[in-house]
Every structure is written in structure tokens, then in C-alpha cells.
Design an enzyme around this catalytic site. Structure first.
Site, PDB file in Angstrom:
ATOM      1  N   CYS A 128       3.898   6.250 -23.407  1.00  0.00           N
ATOM      2  CA  CYS A 128       4.955   6.743 -24.304  1.00  0.00           C
ATOM      3  C   CYS A 128       4.667   8.094 -24.938  1.00  0.00           C
ATOM      4  O   CYS A 128       5.588   8.816 -25.297  1.00  0.00           O
ATOM      5  CB  CYS A 128       5.248   5.704 -25.386  1.00  0.00           C
ATOM      6  SG  CYS A 128       6.141   4.279 -24.720  1.00  0.00           S
ATOM      7  N   GLN A 129       3.383   8.435 -25.159  1.00  0.00           N
ATOM      8  CA  GLN A 129       3.103   9.766 -25.700  1.00  0.00           C
ATOM      9  C   GLN A 129       3.456  10.795 -24.617  1.00  0.00           C
ATOM     10  O   GLN A 129       3.178  10.527 -23.438  1.00  0.00           O
ATOM     11  CB  GLN A 129       1.617   9.886 -26.053  1.00  0.00           C
ATOM     12  CG  GLN A 129       1.347  11.010 -27.032  1.00  0.00           C
ATOM     13  CD  GLN A 129      -0.136  11.124 -27.413  1.00  0.00           C
ATOM     14  OE1 GLN A 129      -0.999  10.542 -26.773  1.00  0.00           O
ATOM     15  NE2 GLN A 129      -0.418  11.878 -28.449  1.00  0.00           N
ATOM     16  N   GLU A 262      -4.876   6.039 -26.202  1.00  0.00           N
ATOM     17  CA  GLU A 262      -5.409   5.259 -27.320  1.00  0.00           C
ATOM     18  C   GLU A 262      -4.452   4.193 -27.852  1.00  0.00           C
ATOM     19  O   GLU A 262      -4.344   4.008 -29.066  1.00  0.00           O
ATOM     20  CB  GLU A 262      -5.804   6.222 -28.433  1.00  0.00           C
ATOM     21  CG  GLU A 262      -4.630   6.991 -29.102  1.00  0.00           C
ATOM     22  CD  GLU A 262      -4.263   8.306 -28.420  1.00  0.00           C
ATOM     23  OE1 GLU A 262      -4.531   8.463 -27.216  1.00  0.00           O
ATOM     24  OE2 GLU A 262      -3.697   9.186 -29.109  1.00  0.00           O
ATOM     25  N   ASN A 263      -3.742   3.485 -26.984  1.00  0.00           N
ATOM     26  CA  ASN A 263      -2.821   2.465 -27.473  1.00  0.00           C
ATOM     27  C   ASN A 263      -3.588   1.470 -28.346  1.00  0.00           C
ATOM     28  O   ASN A 263      -4.599   0.934 -27.921  1.00  0.00           O
ATOM     29  CB  ASN A 263      -2.149   1.792 -26.287  1.00  0.00           C
ATOM     30  CG  ASN A 263      -1.335   2.778 -25.468  1.00  0.00           C
ATOM     31  OD1 ASN A 263      -0.604   3.585 -26.036  1.00  0.00           O
ATOM     32  ND2 ASN A 263      -1.491   2.756 -24.157  1.00  0.00           N
ATOM     33  N   HIS A 286     -13.855   8.660 -27.008  1.00  0.00           N
ATOM     34  CA  HIS A 286     -12.709   9.439 -27.472  1.00  0.00           C
ATOM     35  C   HIS A 286     -11.535   8.530 -27.871  1.00  0.00           C
ATOM     36  O   HIS A 286     -11.023   8.628 -28.988  1.00  0.00           O
ATOM     37  CB  HIS A 286     -12.295  10.411 -26.358  1.00  0.00           C
ATOM     38  CG  HIS A 286     -11.102  11.242 -26.671  1.00  0.00           C
ATOM     39  ND1 HIS A 286     -11.206  12.524 -27.176  1.00  0.00           N
ATOM     40  CD2 HIS A 286      -9.770  10.987 -26.578  1.00  0.00           C
ATOM     41  CE1 HIS A 286      -9.991  13.005 -27.363  1.00  0.00           C
ATOM     42  NE2 HIS A 286      -9.096  12.103 -27.017  1.00  0.00           N
ATOM     43  N   GLU A 287     -11.148   7.642 -26.975  1.00  0.00           N
ATOM     44  CA  GLU A 287      -9.995   6.773 -27.289  1.00  0.00           C
ATOM     45  C   GLU A 287     -10.308   5.862 -28.475  1.00  0.00           C
ATOM     46  O   GLU A 287      -9.446   5.593 -29.311  1.00  0.00           O
ATOM     47  CB  GLU A 287      -9.584   5.946 -26.064  1.00  0.00           C
ATOM     48  CG  GLU A 287      -9.279   6.761 -24.802  1.00  0.00           C
ATOM     49  CD  GLU A 287      -8.409   7.978 -25.009  1.00  0.00           C
ATOM     50  OE1 GLU A 287      -7.599   7.989 -25.949  1.00  0.00           O
ATOM     51  OE2 GLU A 287      -8.558   8.951 -24.231  1.00  0.00           O
ATOM     52  N   HIS A 290      -9.855   7.646 -31.703  1.00  0.00           N
ATOM     53  CA  HIS A 290      -8.438   7.743 -32.087  1.00  0.00           C
ATOM     54  C   HIS A 290      -8.001   6.577 -32.975  1.00  0.00           C
ATOM     55  O   HIS A 290      -6.972   6.669 -33.647  1.00  0.00           O
ATOM     56  CB  HIS A 290      -7.542   7.747 -30.851  1.00  0.00           C
ATOM     57  CG  HIS A 290      -7.254   9.103 -30.274  1.00  0.00           C
ATOM     58  ND1 HIS A 290      -6.760  10.149 -31.016  1.00  0.00           N
ATOM     59  CD2 HIS A 290      -7.363   9.572 -29.000  1.00  0.00           C
ATOM     60  CE1 HIS A 290      -6.579  11.203 -30.217  1.00  0.00           C
ATOM     61  NE2 HIS A 290      -6.944  10.883 -28.992  1.00  0.00           N
ATOM     62  N   GLU A 309      -5.972  15.325 -31.850  1.00  0.00           N
ATOM     63  CA  GLU A 309      -6.933  15.535 -30.765  1.00  0.00           C
ATOM     64  C   GLU A 309      -8.173  16.324 -31.183  1.00  0.00           C
ATOM     65  O   GLU A 309      -9.274  16.026 -30.737  1.00  0.00           O
ATOM     66  CB  GLU A 309      -6.242  16.194 -29.562  1.00  0.00           C
ATOM     67  CG  GLU A 309      -5.137  15.338 -28.934  1.00  0.00           C
ATOM     68  CD  GLU A 309      -5.611  13.991 -28.401  1.00  0.00           C
ATOM     69  OE1 GLU A 309      -6.832  13.796 -28.234  1.00  0.00           O
ATOM     70  OE2 GLU A 309      -4.740  13.122 -28.164  1.00  0.00           O
ATOM     71  N   ASP A 366       5.241  18.086 -23.429  1.00  0.00           N
ATOM     72  CA  ASP A 366       4.386  17.935 -22.246  1.00  0.00           C
ATOM     73  C   ASP A 366       4.071  19.302 -21.610  1.00  0.00           C
ATOM     74  O   ASP A 366       3.039  19.460 -20.968  1.00  0.00           O
ATOM     75  CB  ASP A 366       5.035  17.013 -21.205  1.00  0.00           C
ATOM     76  CG  ASP A 366       4.994  15.547 -21.646  1.00  0.00           C
ATOM     77  OD1 ASP A 366       4.016  15.149 -22.311  1.00  0.00           O
ATOM     78  OD2 ASP A 366       5.944  14.797 -21.338  1.00  0.00           O
ATOM     79  N   TYR A 374      -7.291  20.283 -28.460  1.00  0.00           N
ATOM     80  CA  TYR A 374      -8.516  19.490 -28.395  1.00  0.00           C
ATOM     81  C   TYR A 374      -9.731  20.328 -28.804  1.00  0.00           C
ATOM     82  O   TYR A 374     -10.459  19.991 -29.737  1.00  0.00           O
ATOM     83  CB  TYR A 374      -8.763  18.994 -26.955  1.00  0.00           C
ATOM     84  CG  TYR A 374      -7.819  17.929 -26.466  1.00  0.00           C
ATOM     85  CD1 TYR A 374      -6.526  18.259 -26.066  1.00  0.00           C
ATOM     86  CD2 TYR A 374      -8.219  16.607 -26.366  1.00  0.00           C
ATOM     87  CE1 TYR A 374      -5.667  17.287 -25.585  1.00  0.00           C
ATOM     88  CE2 TYR A 374      -7.359  15.629 -25.886  1.00  0.00           C
ATOM     89  CZ  TYR A 374      -6.083  15.969 -25.499  1.00  0.00           C
ATOM     90  OH  TYR A 374      -5.227  15.015 -25.036  1.00  0.00           O
ATOM     91  N   ARG A 543      -4.367  11.284 -11.878  1.00  0.00           N
ATOM     92  CA  ARG A 543      -4.768  11.848 -13.170  1.00  0.00           C
ATOM     93  C   ARG A 543      -4.516  13.349 -13.168  1.00  0.00           C
ATOM     94  O   ARG A 543      -5.088  14.091 -12.371  1.00  0.00           O
ATOM     95  CB  ARG A 543      -6.242  11.545 -13.431  1.00  0.00           C
ATOM     96  CG  ARG A 543      -6.700  11.985 -14.798  1.00  0.00           C
ATOM     97  CD  ARG A 543      -8.142  11.602 -15.082  1.00  0.00           C
ATOM     98  NE  ARG A 543      -8.550  12.130 -16.380  1.00  0.00           N
ATOM     99  CZ  ARG A 543      -9.782  12.073 -16.850  1.00  0.00           C
ATOM    100  NH1 ARG A 543     -10.733  11.493 -16.142  1.00  0.00           N
ATOM    101  NH2 ARG A 543     -10.072  12.582 -18.038  1.00  0.00           N
TER     102      ARG A 543
END
Ligand code: BES
Ligand code: ZN
Length: 592
Positions: A128-129, A262-263, A286-287, A290, A309, A366, A374, A543
């Protein structure tokens, strides 16, 4: 009235939802979700209510207990989608919308069984992000609004659903389907709504952490991420008690367009992290970080994305340092410097996208995405830390978290808080030049180590014939090798490629950071022996971080441009919509 988020129809004169109740019916044949969402406000909200939607087919809008109410779907905007305007009668505390998602909803990727590891069942996942929640659920799709939620997800029997929430039971429906219930009691921004459905198995890693994956990869995943509890403990040392109860992870199929997402309660991860040697677990750090910087204290809109970030990269490297020492952290900063420089070069003609405090009216977030928020962001945080000292900064962080828990804030609010707690620090580090000026300030902190200096010096002698010795080659860690490769000239010869592969066995690497760095060099050198491996990677992995340099290197050379086009044509049906967009724009750059 004002519009606090340039990417949402939400206006500040309207009430904010507090909670969502979702019912989602997942239809793999139609590649659609049949949804019902009830938005709870907890008070009378008579008047106009605008929701964000994109591509949704609205079936009905009701006030529960009262019946249908008038609604109108606006003209679609290419970025924001369509405003769903409801005319809400007096006495209303909640509204219900029933709808169908579009088959090309950007938040959703529907995979055939063939695109999964097990190849026996289809798979669905959401992303969703930044602003794609509106393609899955009509909602106030801005982080200015935070909602708790509960959900009921019905899927074909045999498949498992997971969400960015805690499990709350499941049962067979009796007609070949199965319903999974979830609850997320803490208020989250809409971009953290997340769902995945597939043939899933799990392994416990600690009393509060578990990893989910397809049965074929779950043991490998459990081994790779076995150290997660250690990381949680280190992160708690930085930020305070872990605020989300459980930290579970889901390893997705290879088309997942990011490294990690990071959900809350269910971090989503690319399977390319399963290197077999735990060398890529910095993405988990990292996640996990968050959970505080991003999920607990959230950017108020994508114009303040660096608050999410930049802080998280800084925290990721702090965690890395406590676990693996100064040298490991310095290598992390060096890799970050490389991606920062790449992004600054890519945005050379768009300096407004290289500032931290962005202005994104009319710009798709996006398209504004890069390593700049970051890495430039992390350098501003590190500069503040160096200015006031580690201890004082540590106390500041705790205060910052306490004061802003479960809220979404702007850069301006952040600066006001820093000024109150650490007077003069912003000015001392020239914060304004990071926030409002393009590029990286000359005063930005440097991160050096003896080992990093050695690697840099050695790489600089490449053209003059300097090569690492056999004992250096044997002694290097994965990240040392990666930094060395990153520091080599971008244009090497085919003989150089032969030498590199012979000495580092690059072609067979399972670590995708090294593999892709190598294949990018090889593609730029037109090194034929690497082409089968390049095709293999591009046909399997979605990715974006890997697609961009690989397609870029192929498309930059006239001789391999057609190959890039052919590979994209073959691979794109398996890519996520976001990946497809990125590759199309990379190829377009070179068509002109
Ligand atoms: N939140 C991001 C992923 C993201 C960013 C999704 C913007 C959609 C829009 C996530 O935390 C992230 O930064 N992932 C990185 C990991 C890396 C920096 C360790 C990635 O995917 O590469
Ligand atoms: Zn992140």
C-alpha cells in the site's frame, strides 16, 4: 479548510475515521476483492465526507441501520484517483461502503501458482505504501489520519491469510472457503494496511517473533532470520519497549517489488534475502526499526518521507553497530553513500527531488522515490547526534518517541521539537541545507574505518593494474567484497570481468547484492558469459532496486538495448505493476 496531504482528497475540515471494519472476499479466478468497509468515527459526522479511491467499483454506500445515502465518484486523477464524496445525514457515526477492486489495482499483485515456490496454489499480496491503499479499500488514504482496524478475510480453503494485525481466529465457511479474522488495536496510517494470501507455513523464532513463508522455504527463512530477537532487544535499547506486541515476518514470492515493507506486526520481505549466510539481515534491522520510526511516529505526508526513512536508516546502522561493531557499521554507511550518489546523479535534472523537505503537489510519490530521503536523511540525524553527543541524543530520541507516539508529524513539527529540546543544534549542523537545498551538504558527517580506507585505496588502483591478493580475497566478508565491487570503475573490460569472476566466483553468488552489483558491471562491459545469469535474475526477481541498475546497464549500450527490451517483454507479465512502471521509465530514458 486545508488539504494537508497533496496526495489525498482528505480535507482538514472533515472528521477523521478512528477505526475500520473490513470484510474482504478474495476471488483468485476474477483477480478481484469484493470488499465492505465500515468507517467508524465515534461521533456525529453529518455533512460531506470525501474518501480516496482508485479504480474501485463502488456498489453501495450505507449508514448501517439507516440505509443507502447519496454518493458521487469524481473524475479520476492520474495520481490521486477518484474522490468518493458522501453526503452524510445527521446522527451518523459510521458509514459502510461495498465495492470491488480493479483487476489492475496497484496495491495488489495476483500470482499464478507457477510464480510461487511451491507451484501448487495462487498467491496474493498487497503493497500500500505510498498511496495504493485506495486501490484496495476506500479510505482517507493519508497518514494524517490513523485508524485501528479489524478484518475478516475469506479465501479458498487450504490457503492462509495474514495481515498487518494480530490474528483473531479462523473458521471454515462450509462452502469450500475459509475465513480469517484479524485485529489491529493500535491506530495506523492507511499505507500500513497489508494482506497476503497463499500456501503458508510458519516457524517460531522467539516467544514474540515468527516467520511465515511457503512450506518450501520456511526452514531456510527460519535459519536466515534466527537472530531477530537479538535485534528486537537492541532496538528496544535505542527506542524503548517494542510497541506492537508481536514482530512477525512474511517472506514473499520473488516478484515482491521492495526489499522489505514495515507492515506492523507482519514485516514483508523479499526472498532474495535468503542468501544462506545471514549476510542480508540489515533489511530486517531496518524494517524492525520502522516499528518506532515510521509506524509509531509517522510522516504526515510523503513530503516528509525522510522522517520515516532517514531515521530508520540511522537506527538500522546503530543496531548493526551494537551487533557487529564499528567496522560493519562503517561499511553500511559506505554502501549508503554509493546509493546516495547514484540517486543524486539520477535526479541531476530534478534538484527539487533531492531536498529532504519535499514539495510534491502534482508529483507521484513513487516517481520521487530514491535513496535521498534515506541516506541524506540518515546523515542529518547522525549530524545531530554528533553535535549534541550520543548520550544526550539518546535521551532526545526517547523524548521524541514519547511525545509523538501514534501520531503523524511534519518536518516543521520535528524541527520545532528539536529546537525546544536541543536548542541551537539544528543551526549548528546546517539543518536547513539538508532540508531545503539540493545535493549533500559539504559538512555532512563522514564514516570512515581503516578497513574501508583499504578497500577504497585498492579499488582506486584497479585501472593501473592493482588487484587484491589471494589472502585478501579469502579474508573478505560479503559486505567487504560488495563495497570493493561498488568502488571499482563502472566501465571495466571483458578481461577484467573474467578476472573478477575467476577470483570471486561471482556468477554463482546467492547474495543478490553482490550478484546484481557484479551483473551490472558485466552488463556494462558487454560480457557475454554473464547474459544467461542476467536473464535468469530479471525473469525471476521483481525487486526494483535490482531491476533499475540491470536494465539501465543493458539499455545504456546500443548493442544490448534490444536484449533489455526483449527481456522486459518476457518478464513483465510476472512483475508487480510498480516494477513494470520503473523498468518502462528506465528503458524510455535510453530510447530518446
Ligand atoms: N518503507 C520502505 C519501502 C517502501 C518505500 C515502499 C516507499 C513503498 C514506498 C521500506 O522500509 C524500505 O525502505 N525498504 C528498503 C530496505 C532497505 C533500505 C534496508 C528496500 O526495500 O530496499
Ligand atoms: Zn524503510
Amino acid at each position: 479548510m486545508s488539504f494537508p496531504d497533496p496526495h489525498s482528497y482528505y480535507n482538514s475540515a472533515q472528521p477523521k475515521a478512528r477505526r475500520l471494519r473490513l470484510k474482504l472476499g478474495v476471488d483468485f479466478d476474477a483477480k478481484r476483492i469484493a470488499g465492505e468497509v465500515v468507517l467508524e468515527f465515534g461521533r456525529d459526522i453529518a455533512g460531506l465526507l470525501d474518501l480516496d479511491t482508485k479504480g474501485l467499483e463502488i456498489k453501495s454506500v450505507q449508514v448501517p441501520g439507516l440505509g443507502p445515502i447519496p454518493w458521487e465518484l469524481g473524475e479520476p486523477d492520474a495520481i490521486k484517483g477518484s474522490r468518493l464524496r458522501l453526503d452524510v445525514p445527521a446522527g451518523t457515526h459510521e458509514v459502510a461502503v461495498t465495492y470491488l477492486t480493479a483487476t489492475d489495482a496497484m496495491a495488489l499483485q495476483w500470482l499464478d501458482a507457477a510464480q510461487t515456490e511451491g507451484k501448487v496454489a495462487p498467491y496474493l499480496f498487497s503493497q500500500c505504501q505510498q498511496i495504493h491503499a485506495r486501490t484496495m479499500v476506500p479510505c482517507q488514504d493519508t497518514p494524517v489520519v490513523r485508524v485501528a482496524y479489524q478484518a475478516e478475510v475469506t479465501v479458498p480453503e487450504g490457503l492462509t491469510a495474514v495481515m498487518s494485525a494480530g490474528p483473531a481466529g479462523d473458521e471454515a465457511t462450509g462452502d469450500g472457503r475459509h475465513t480469517f479474522r484479524f485485529t489491529m488495536p493500535q491506530p495506523i496510517p492507511s499505507y500500513l494496511l497489508a494482506l497476503a494470501v497463499g500456501r503458508l507455513a510458519c516457524r517460531d523464532l522467539s516467544p514474540r517473533a515468527r516467520v511465515w513463508a511457503e512450506p518450501e522455504t520456511v526452514d531456510a527463512a527460519a535459519w536466515e532470520f534466527a537472530g531477530v530477537e537479538d535485534m528486537i532487544v537492541k532496538a528496544e535499547g535505542l527506542f524503548g519497549t517494542y510497541p506492537w506486541d508481536r514482530y512477525d515476518m512474511l517472506v514473499l514470492p520473488p516478484s515482491f517489488p521492495y526489499g522489505g515493507m514495515e507492515n506492523p506486526r507482519m514485516t514483508f520481505l523479499t526472498p532474495t534475502l535468503l542468501a544462506g549466510d545471514r549476510s542480508l539481515v540489515d533489511v530486517v534491522a531496518h524494517e524492525l526499526a520502522h516499528s518506532w520510526t515510521g509506524n509509531l511516529v509517522t510522516n504526515a505526508s510523503m513530503e516528509h518521507f525522510w522522517l520515516n526513512e532517514g531515521f530508520t536508516v540511522w537506527a538500522e546502522r546503530k543496531i548493526l553497530r551494537t551487533l557487529h561493531g564499528d567496522d560493519a557499521a562503517a561499511l553500511g554507511w559506505a554502501m549508503g553513500q554509493k546509493s546516495l550518489e547514484d540517486s543524486l546523479a539520477r535526479f541531476q535534472a530534478e534538484p527539487h527531488l533531492t531536498v529532504l523537505r519535499m514539495h510534491l503537489e502534482g508529483i507521484d510519490p513513487d516517481d520521487a522515490f530514491s535513496s535521498i530521503p534515506y541516506e541524506k536523511g540518515a546523515r542529518l540525524v547522525a549530524a545531530l547526534e554528533r553535535e549534541v553527543g550520543e548520550e544526550r541524543f539518546h535521551r532526545f530520541l526517547r523524548d521524541y518517541m514519547d511525545a509523538h507516539r501514534f501520531t503523524s508529524i511534519t518536518t516543521e513539527q520535528f524541527c520545532a521539537f528539536v529546537e525546544a529540546k536541543l536548542p541551537g543544534a539544528l543551526e549548528a549542523v546546517h539543518a536547513r541545507t539538508y532540508l531545503d537545498e539540493p545535493g549533500l551538504p559539504a559538512s555532512a558527517p563522514q564514516f570512515r574505518s581503516a578497513q574501508l580506507d583499504t578497500l577504497t585505496a585498492l579499488a582506486e588502483t584497479w585501472v593501473a593494474g592493482g588487484r587484491p591478493t589471494e589472502s585478501q580475497i579469502q579474508g573478505w566478508s560479503t559486505n567487504e567484497l560488495l563495497v570493493y565491487l561498488q568502488k571499482l570503475p563502472r566501465q571495466v573490460t571483458q578481461a577484467d570481468c573474467l578476472w573478477l569472476d575467476a577470483h570471486f566466483q561471482l556468477m554463482g553468488r546467492g547474495n543478490h547484492e553482490i550478484l546484481v552489483e557484479w551483473l551490472t558491471l558485466a552488463a556494462a562491459a558487454d560480457y557475454e558469459p554473464a547474459f544467461p545469469r542476467i536473464s535468469e535474475v530479471l525473469l525471476r526477481v521483481g525487486r526494483m532496486k535490482y531491476l533499475r541498475p540491470l536494465y539501465g546497464a543493458l539499455a545504456a549500450t546500443p548493442r544490448t538495448r534490444a536484449l533489455a527490451r526483449d527481456l522486459f517483454a518476457a518478464a513483465s507479465p510476472g512483475y508487480h505493476g510498480l516494477s513494470r512502471r520503473v523498468v518502462a521509465s528506465v528503458l524510455e530514458t535510453y530510447e530518446k
